[in-house]
Design a protein around this motif. Structure first.
Motif, PDB file in Angstrom:
ATOM      1  N   LEU A  28      -2.242   5.940   1.226  1.00 33.61           N
ATOM      2  CA  LEU A  28      -3.402   5.079   0.980  1.00 33.61           C
ATOM      3  C   LEU A  28      -4.521   5.701   0.925  1.00 33.61           C
ATOM      4  O   LEU A  28      -5.670   5.441   0.013  1.00 33.61           O
ATOM      5  CB  LEU A  28      -3.442   3.960   1.777  1.00 33.61           C
ATOM      6  N   LEU A  29      -5.077   6.786   2.125  1.00 35.44           N
ATOM      7  CA  LEU A  29      -6.242   7.301   2.296  1.00 35.44           C
ATOM      8  C   LEU A  29      -6.370   8.120   1.251  1.00 35.44           C
ATOM      9  O   LEU A  29      -7.705   8.415   0.683  1.00 35.44           O
ATOM     10  CB  LEU A  29      -6.392   7.892   3.543  1.00 35.44           C
ATOM     11  N   LYS A  30      -5.584   8.824   0.545  1.00 30.60           N
ATOM     12  CA  LYS A  30      -5.902   9.754  -0.522  1.00 30.60           C
ATOM     13  C   LYS A  30      -5.849   8.823  -1.699  1.00 30.60           C
ATOM     14  O   LYS A  30      -6.698   9.193  -2.487  1.00 30.60           O
ATOM     15  CB  LYS A  30      -4.473  10.668  -0.747  1.00 30.60           C
ATOM     16  N   ALA A  31      -5.101   7.870  -1.788  1.00 31.90           N
ATOM     17  CA  ALA A  31      -5.403   6.942  -3.121  1.00 31.90           C
ATOM     18  C   ALA A  31      -6.948   6.490  -3.188  1.00 31.90           C
ATOM     19  O   ALA A  31      -7.313   6.072  -4.264  1.00 31.90           O
ATOM     20  CB  ALA A  31      -4.288   5.725  -3.128  1.00 31.90           C
ATOM     21  N   ILE A  32      -7.599   6.029  -2.093  1.00 31.81           N
ATOM     22  CA  ILE A  32      -8.708   5.631  -2.125  1.00 31.81           C
ATOM     23  C   ILE A  32      -9.943   6.666  -1.936  1.00 31.81           C
ATOM     24  O   ILE A  32     -11.052   6.335  -1.981  1.00 31.81           O
ATOM     25  CB  ILE A  32      -9.125   4.588  -1.284  1.00 31.81           C
ATOM     26  N   ALA A  33      -9.267   7.863  -1.927  1.00 27.24           N
ATOM     27  CA  ALA A  33     -10.361   8.921  -1.773  1.00 27.24           C
ATOM     28  C   ALA A  33     -11.085   9.008  -0.541  1.00 27.24           C
ATOM     29  O   ALA A  33     -12.322   9.285  -0.593  1.00 27.24           O
ATOM     30  CB  ALA A  33     -10.979   9.132  -3.237  1.00 27.24           C
ATOM     31  N   ALA A  34     -10.444   8.630   0.473  1.00 28.17           N
ATOM     32  CA  ALA A  34     -11.112   8.757   1.698  1.00 28.17           C
ATOM     33  C   ALA A  34     -11.356  10.173   2.482  1.00 28.17           C
ATOM     34  O   ALA A  34     -10.614  11.160   2.247  1.00 28.17           O
ATOM     35  CB  ALA A  34     -10.451   8.265   3.038  1.00 28.17           C
ATOM     36  N   ASP A  35     -12.575  10.547   2.860  1.00 26.91           N
ATOM     37  CA  ASP A  35     -12.982  11.759   3.299  1.00 26.91           C
ATOM     38  C   ASP A  35     -12.728  11.928   4.917  1.00 26.91           C
ATOM     39  O   ASP A  35     -12.379  12.783   5.457  1.00 26.91           O
ATOM     40  CB  ASP A  35     -14.398  12.227   3.254  1.00 26.91           C
ATOM     41  N   ILE A  36     -12.692  10.691   5.325  1.00 29.98           N
ATOM     42  CA  ILE A  36     -12.510  10.495   7.080  1.00 29.98           C
ATOM     43  C   ILE A  36     -11.876   9.213   7.389  1.00 29.98           C
ATOM     44  O   ILE A  36     -12.156   8.030   6.522  1.00 29.98           O
ATOM     45  CB  ILE A  36     -13.714  10.676   7.799  1.00 29.98           C
ATOM     46  N   LEU A  37     -11.229   8.950   8.400  1.00 27.69           N
ATOM     47  CA  LEU A  37     -10.550   7.494   8.774  1.00 27.69           C
ATOM     48  C   LEU A  37     -11.269   7.194  10.152  1.00 27.69           C
ATOM     49  O   LEU A  37     -11.221   8.168  11.136  1.00 27.69           O
ATOM     50  CB  LEU A  37      -9.259   7.694   8.842  1.00 27.69           C
TER      51      LEU A  37
ATOM     52  N   PRO B 100       0.942  -1.328   0.146  1.00 29.05           N
ATOM     53  CA  PRO B 100       0.072   0.070   0.053  1.00 29.05           C
ATOM     54  C   PRO B 100       0.707   1.299   0.175  1.00 29.05           C
ATOM     55  O   PRO B 100       1.909   1.268   0.516  1.00 29.05           O
ATOM     56  CB  PRO B 100      -0.882  -0.285   1.422  1.00 29.05           C
ATOM     57  N   PRO B 101       0.518   2.300  -0.662  1.00 29.65           N
ATOM     58  CA  PRO B 101       1.135   3.441  -0.792  1.00 29.65           C
ATOM     59  C   PRO B 101       1.170   4.173   0.551  1.00 29.65           C
ATOM     60  O   PRO B 101       0.192   4.026   1.428  1.00 29.65           O
ATOM     61  CB  PRO B 101       0.453   4.299  -1.722  1.00 29.65           C
ATOM     62  N   SER B 102       2.138   5.269   0.885  1.00 33.89           N
ATOM     63  CA  SER B 102       2.010   5.578   2.182  1.00 33.89           C
ATOM     64  C   SER B 102       0.891   6.771   2.233  1.00 33.89           C
ATOM     65  O   SER B 102       0.697   7.102   3.261  1.00 33.89           O
ATOM     66  CB  SER B 102       3.385   6.582   2.220  1.00 33.89           C
TER      67      SER B 102
END
Length: 126
Positions: free
Chosen positions: A99-108, A95-97
């Motif tokens: 990852l949240l941006k790569a999967i277009a997450a708005d919140i974690l 997984p890229p460093s």
């Protein structure tokens, strides 16, 4: 940051183990995911997990807005037809460093207090 509709919620259960090893927390997290899945117009769940628990996530695929992101390589010899037919199913061997941006997450949402996938630009609930 503008709020998308549906809101893309990365739900990190990567540390969750198969079977009953995690005890009550697993029941809580699965029920929480199940309840959140009932709002497909408002939420898109981006489940981050690892391979051994995929068979336990059939219910996630019922909502086609949800995504399943598996950290690790595809296991040779195993087929997961029941869930791999889901349009948003992906393995991430490395997984890229971001990852949240790569999967277009708005919140974690962190099911286990912290997440190795945290990003300072994305709000986090622990």
């Amino acid at each position: 940051m503008p709020i998308r509709n549906p809101l893309r919620v990365a739900f990190d259960i990567h540390r969750l183990s198969a079977g009953g090893i995690n005890g009550g927390i697993k029941i809580h997290l699965y029920e929480f995911i199940r309840q959140l899945s009932r709002f497909p117009d408002d939420l898109s769940l981006l489940i981050i997990c690892h391979e051994p628990i995929i068979e336990e996530l059939d219910f996630v695929a019922e909502n086609l807005e949800n995504e399943i992101h598996v950290i690790g390589s595809y296991p040779s010899g195993k087929r997961r037809d029941h869930i791999e037919k889901h349009p948003h199913f992906r393995y991430w061997p490395e997984p890229p460093s971001d990852l949240l941006k790569a999967i277009a997450a708005d919140i974690l949402y962190c099911g286990f207090v912290y997440s190795q996938f945290s990003d300072p630009d994305i709000p986090q609930i622990s």
